[in-house]
Scaffold this motif. Structure first.
Motif, PDB file in Angstrom:
ATOM      1  N   GLY A   1       0.813  -1.216   0.000  1.00  0.00           N
ATOM      2  CA  GLY A   1       0.000   0.000   0.000  1.00  0.00           C
ATOM      3  C   GLY A   1       0.842   1.258   0.000  1.00  0.00           C
ATOM      4  O   GLY A   1       1.654   1.480   0.903  1.00  0.00           O
ATOM      5  N   GLY A   2       0.656   2.064  -1.034  1.00  0.00           N
ATOM      6  CA  GLY A   2       1.400   3.326  -1.160  1.00  0.00           C
ATOM      7  C   GLY A   2       0.499   4.522  -0.919  1.00  0.00           C
ATOM      8  O   GLY A   2       0.534   5.501  -1.664  1.00  0.00           O
ATOM      9  N   GLY A   3      -0.328   4.446   0.125  1.00  0.00           N
ATOM     10  CA  GLY A   3      -1.096   5.612   0.586  1.00  0.00           C
ATOM     11  C   GLY A   3      -0.249   6.328   1.632  1.00  0.00           C
ATOM     12  O   GLY A   3       0.932   6.000   1.818  1.00  0.00           O
TER      13      GLY A   3
ATOM     14  N   SER B   1      -0.097   6.090   4.848  1.00  0.00           N
ATOM     15  CA  SER B   1       0.475   5.250   5.911  1.00  0.00           C
ATOM     16  C   SER B   1       1.730   4.529   5.423  1.00  0.00           C
ATOM     17  O   SER B   1       2.787   4.585   6.072  1.00  0.00           O
ATOM     18  CB  SER B   1      -0.527   4.187   6.378  1.00  0.00           C
TER      19      SER B   1
ATOM     20  N   GLN C   1      -4.723  16.029   2.047  1.00  0.00           N
ATOM     21  CA  GLN C   1      -4.048  14.725   2.126  1.00  0.00           C
ATOM     22  C   GLN C   1      -3.437  14.334   0.776  1.00  0.00           C
ATOM     23  O   GLN C   1      -2.438  13.630   0.717  1.00  0.00           O
ATOM     24  CB  GLN C   1      -5.068  13.687   2.572  1.00  0.00           C
TER      25      GLN C   1
ATOM     26  N   GLY D   1      -7.946  -3.543   1.030  1.00  0.00           N
ATOM     27  CA  GLY D   1      -6.696  -4.230   0.681  1.00  0.00           C
ATOM     28  C   GLY D   1      -6.724  -5.730   0.958  1.00  0.00           C
ATOM     29  O   GLY D   1      -7.709  -6.284   1.453  1.00  0.00           O
TER      30      GLY D   1
ATOM     31  N   ASP E   1      -5.943   2.617   7.422  1.00  0.00           N
ATOM     32  CA  ASP E   1      -7.286   2.203   6.992  1.00  0.00           C
ATOM     33  C   ASP E   1      -7.422   0.690   6.818  1.00  0.00           C
ATOM     34  O   ASP E   1      -8.530   0.173   6.798  1.00  0.00           O
ATOM     35  CB  ASP E   1      -7.634   2.871   5.647  1.00  0.00           C
TER      36      ASP E   1
HETATM   37  N1  APR Z   1      -2.076  -4.310  -3.208  1.00  0.00           N
HETATM   38  C1  APR Z   1      -1.326  -3.172  -3.200  1.00  0.00           C
HETATM   39  N2  APR Z   1      -1.826  -1.975  -2.850  1.00  0.00           N
HETATM   40  C2  APR Z   1      -3.118  -1.920  -2.498  1.00  0.00           C
HETATM   41  C3  APR Z   1      -3.945  -3.056  -2.458  1.00  0.00           C
HETATM   42  C4  APR Z   1      -3.370  -4.310  -2.846  1.00  0.00           C
HETATM   43  N3  APR Z   1      -4.094  -5.413  -2.843  1.00  0.00           N
HETATM   44  N4  APR Z   1      -5.171  -2.695  -2.063  1.00  0.00           N
HETATM   45  C5  APR Z   1      -5.114  -1.377  -1.849  1.00  0.00           C
HETATM   46  N5  APR Z   1      -3.900  -0.889  -2.110  1.00  0.00           N
HETATM   47  C6  APR Z   1      -3.436   0.494  -2.029  1.00  0.00           C
HETATM   48  C7  APR Z   1      -4.463   1.523  -2.438  1.00  0.00           C
HETATM   49  O1  APR Z   1      -4.453   1.719  -3.844  1.00  0.00           O
HETATM   50  C8  APR Z   1      -4.020   2.760  -1.673  1.00  0.00           C
HETATM   51  O2  APR Z   1      -3.147   3.577  -2.424  1.00  0.00           O
HETATM   52  O3  APR Z   1      -3.161   0.793  -0.672  1.00  0.00           O
HETATM   53  C9  APR Z   1      -3.257   2.206  -0.481  1.00  0.00           C
HETATM   54  C10 APR Z   1      -3.966   2.466   0.829  1.00  0.00           C
HETATM   55  O4  APR Z   1      -4.020   3.846   1.046  1.00  0.00           O
HETATM   56  P1  APR Z   1      -5.206   4.576   1.842  1.00  0.00           P
HETATM   57  O5  APR Z   1      -6.501   3.960   1.484  1.00  0.00           O
HETATM   58  O6  APR Z   1      -5.013   6.023   1.625  1.00  0.00           O
HETATM   59  O7  APR Z   1      -4.936   4.180   3.384  1.00  0.00           O
HETATM   60  P2  APR Z   1      -3.843   4.733   4.393  1.00  0.00           P
HETATM   61  O8  APR Z   1      -2.529   4.922   3.726  1.00  0.00           O
HETATM   62  O9  APR Z   1      -3.946   3.898   5.607  1.00  0.00           O
HETATM   63  O10 APR Z   1      -4.324   6.192   4.707  1.00  0.00           O
HETATM   64  C11 APR Z   1      -5.281   6.477   5.655  1.00  0.00           C
HETATM   65  O11 APR Z   1      -6.501   7.654   3.989  1.00  0.00           O
HETATM   66  O12 APR Z   1      -8.589   6.814   3.399  1.00  0.00           O
HETATM   67  C12 APR Z   1      -7.907   7.809   4.040  1.00  0.00           C
HETATM   68  O13 APR Z   1      -9.362   8.502   5.753  1.00  0.00           O
HETATM   69  C13 APR Z   1      -8.251   7.756   5.453  1.00  0.00           C
HETATM   70  O14 APR Z   1      -7.107   9.639   5.940  1.00  0.00           O
HETATM   71  C14 APR Z   1      -7.023   8.263   6.054  1.00  0.00           C
HETATM   72  C15 APR Z   1      -5.922   7.767   5.247  1.00  0.00           C
END
Ligand code: APR
Ligand code: PHB
Length: 390
Positions: free
Chosen positions: A9-11, A13, A102, A163, A286
Motif C-alpha cells: 500500500g502506497g497511501g 500510511s 491529504q 486491501g 485504513d
Molecule cells: N495491493 C497493493 N496496494 C493496495 C492493495 C493491494 N491489494 N489494495 C489497496 N492498495 C493500495 C491503495 O491503492 C491505496 O493507495 O493501498 C493504499 C492504501 O491507502 P489509503 O486507502 O489512503 O490508506 P492509508 O494509507 O492507511 O491512509 C489512511 O486515507 O482513506 C484515508 O481517511 C483515510 O485519511 C485516512 C488515510
C-alpha cells in the motif's frame, strides 16, 4: 528481491513508514496496486493533527506543508441559529491543527521517496503475503505475466480498507467491529474563496453540512445525503442550494459558488479489526480501522500506528528489542478506539438520523448545549480534535 520490511500500500500510511524507516537505515519496498497518477488523483480530507504534522517534519517531508498549510486554532459549530466557536488553542493547552490536503501530503511523501531513491512499485497486481507465521515471510505480486517474489523480515499491511492484508489473517483469529451509518457525505471541491476562514460544522434538521477548505482559493464543502443518492442526482446548482439551506443565513449570504471540480459521495462507516498483528504481518491505517469523517480522525488515527510501528522497528533492528513489536497491536488499538469514540460522538451529535425518535433529538440538543456551557466539555472536544498523545 529481498528487503527488510515489505510494505503493501502506497497511501499516506505506507509511504510515511517507508520514509521514516529509510532515514534510520532500514530497507523497505512499497507495493502499490494503482498508478501514482491514480493515487494522487484521489481527493481526501484535509485536517492534520499536530502529531501527524510533527511526523511529516521528522520524515523530512514537512517543508511544503509548513509553507502552504494553514494553522487553525479553532472551528465553528453552527446549530439552532447560533455560531459557537471551539477555541482549540485555548482548550487544548496551546495546540492546533494544520489544514493541508491529504493529496498534497501524499505527493510530498512520493517526492521524498524519489529523492532518497526509495523503491515504490506501482501497478503491482495480485499482491499476496505468504508464510506470515514464519520467520521468513514473503510477498508475491504479478507484473504482467511475471510473478515476482519479495523475501522480507516483516510485512506491513497499509493497503487501506479494501486491501489484501487484513483478508490474509485467518477468520478465526480476526475480530471485526463495524457500524454503518444510514447516510453518506456528498463532497464538492470548487475553485472558490472559502466562505469562512475556519471550518464550519453545521447541524441542521435537513441534514449535516460542513464548510472546509484546502487553501484561500480552493473550497471543500459537504452535505449529508441518503445512501440511495448518487452523484448524478446532484447538479452543482442543487448542491449549492441545499448547502445554503443548511447554513446560518449570514454564512449562506456570503457563500461564493462555482463549478465543481470534484464531486463524490462517501458512505459513513466505523470499523476496527483486532488484532493488528498476525505473526510477522502488521496492519496500519485504513487497513485496520476507519472512522466517519466528522471528527477529522481518518489520517490521524493512522498516524499513531505509524509512530508505534516506526519506533518498534527501530528498536528491533538497532537494539534487538522486540517489545515494541509485541505490544504494537494492544497499544495501537487503545488509541484507535479513542478516535472511534470521538468520531462516533461527533457524528451522532451533528447528523440527522432518519429513524431517530424525539428523545434522541433532545439528547443531541442537550449534548450541544452542555458542550458550549462547560469548559471541561470543550476541553475534551479540543484534546481529541487536535489529537490525543501517541
Ligand atoms: N495491493 C497493493 N496496494 C493496495 C492493495 C493491494 N491489494 N489494495 C489497496 N492498495 C493500495 C491503495 O491503492 C491505496 O493507495 O493501498 C493504499 C492504501 O491507502 P489509503 O486507502 O489512503 O490508506 P492509508 O494509507 O492507511 O491512509 C489512511 O486515507 O482513506 C484515508 O481517511 C483515510 O485519511 C485516512 C488515510
Ligand atoms: C475536509 O476538508 O475534507 C474535511 C475537514 C474536516 C472533516 C472532514 C473532512 O471533519
Amino acid at each position: 528481491m529481498k528487503t527488510q520490511v515489505c510494505i503493501i500500500g502506497g497511501g499516506p500510511s505506507g509511504l510515511m513508514l517507508s520514509q521514516l524507516l529509510h532515514l534510520k537505515g532500514i530497507d523497505t519496498i512499497v507495493l502499490e496496486r494503482q498508478s501514482r497518477e491514480y493515487v494522487l488523483g484521489r481527493i481526501r480530507a484535509g485536517v492534520l493533527e499536530h502529531g501527524f504534522a510533527a511526523l511529516m517534519r521528522e520524515a523530512q517531508c514537512g517543508e511544503r506543508m509548513d509553507k502552504e498549510g494553514e494553522i487553525h486554532d479553532g472551528f465553528i459549530i453552527a446549530h439552532d441559529g447560533k455560531m459557537d466557536r471551539v477555541d482549540l488553542h485555548k482548550y487544548s493547552g496551546g495546540s492546533s491543527v494544520v489544514v493541508y490536503g491529504q493529496t498534497e501530503l501524499t505527493r510530498d511523501l512520493y517526492e521524498a521517496r524519489d529523492r532518497m531513491k526509495g523503491v515504490v512499485i506501482h501497478n503491482a497486481e495480485d499482491v499476496q503475503p505468504h508464510d506470515l507465521k514464519s520467520a521468513n515471510p514473503y510477498v508475491t505480486y504479478r507484473n504482467g505475466d511475471e510473478v515476482v517474489r519479495i523475501d522480507c523480515d516483516f510485512v506491513i499491511g497499509a493497503d487501506g480498507f479494501h486491501g489484501v492484508s487484513r483478508k490474509s489473517i485467518p477468520r478465526d483469529v480476526l475480530k471485526e467491529y463495524e457500524k454503518l451509518y444510514p447516510f453518506g457525505w456528498l463532497g464538492v471541491l470548487s475553485r472558490t474563496k472559502p466562505v469562512s476562514p475556519e471550518l464550519i460544522y453545521a447541524k441542521h434538521e435537513r441534514g449535516f453540512a460542513l464548510c472546509s477548505l484546502r487553501s484561500q482559493v480552493l473550497s471543500r464543502y459537504y452535505i449529508q445525503v441518503p445512501l440511495t443518492d448518487t452523484v448524478e442526482d446532484w447538479s452543482d446548482e442543487a448542491f449549492w442550494a441545499e448547502l445554503k439551506r443548511r447554513l446560518p443565513a449570514e454564512v449562506a449570504a456570503k457563500l461564493i459558488t462555482g463549478a465543481s471540480i470534484e464531486k463524490s459521495i462517501a458512505p459513513l462507516r466505523s470499523f476496527v479489526a483486532e488484532p493488528m498483528r498476525y505473526g510477522n504481518l502488521f496492519l496500519a491505517g485504513d487497513a485496520a480501522h476507519i472512522v466517519p469523517p466528522t471528527g477529522a480522525r481518518g489520517l490521524n488515527s493512522a498516524a499513531s500506528d505509524i509512530y508505534y510501528l516506526y519506533h518498534a522497528m527501530v528498536a528491533h533492528y538497532q537494539n534487538g528489542d522486540s517489545t515494541g513489536l509485541d505490544k504494537y497491536s494492544e497499544k495501537a488499538l487503545a488509541r484507535v478506539w479513542k478516535a472511534q469514540r470521538f468520531s462516533w460522538w461527533m457524528t451522532t451529535m451533528l447528523h440527522t438520523f432518519p429513524d431517530s425518535i424525539a428523545y434522541d433529538q433532545k439528547l443531541q440538543d442537550t449534548d450541544l448545549a452542555y458542550l458550549f456551557s462547560s469548559e471541561k466539555a470543550l476541553g475534551s472536544l479540543a484534546e481529541n480534535y487536535v489529537g490525543l498523545p501517541f
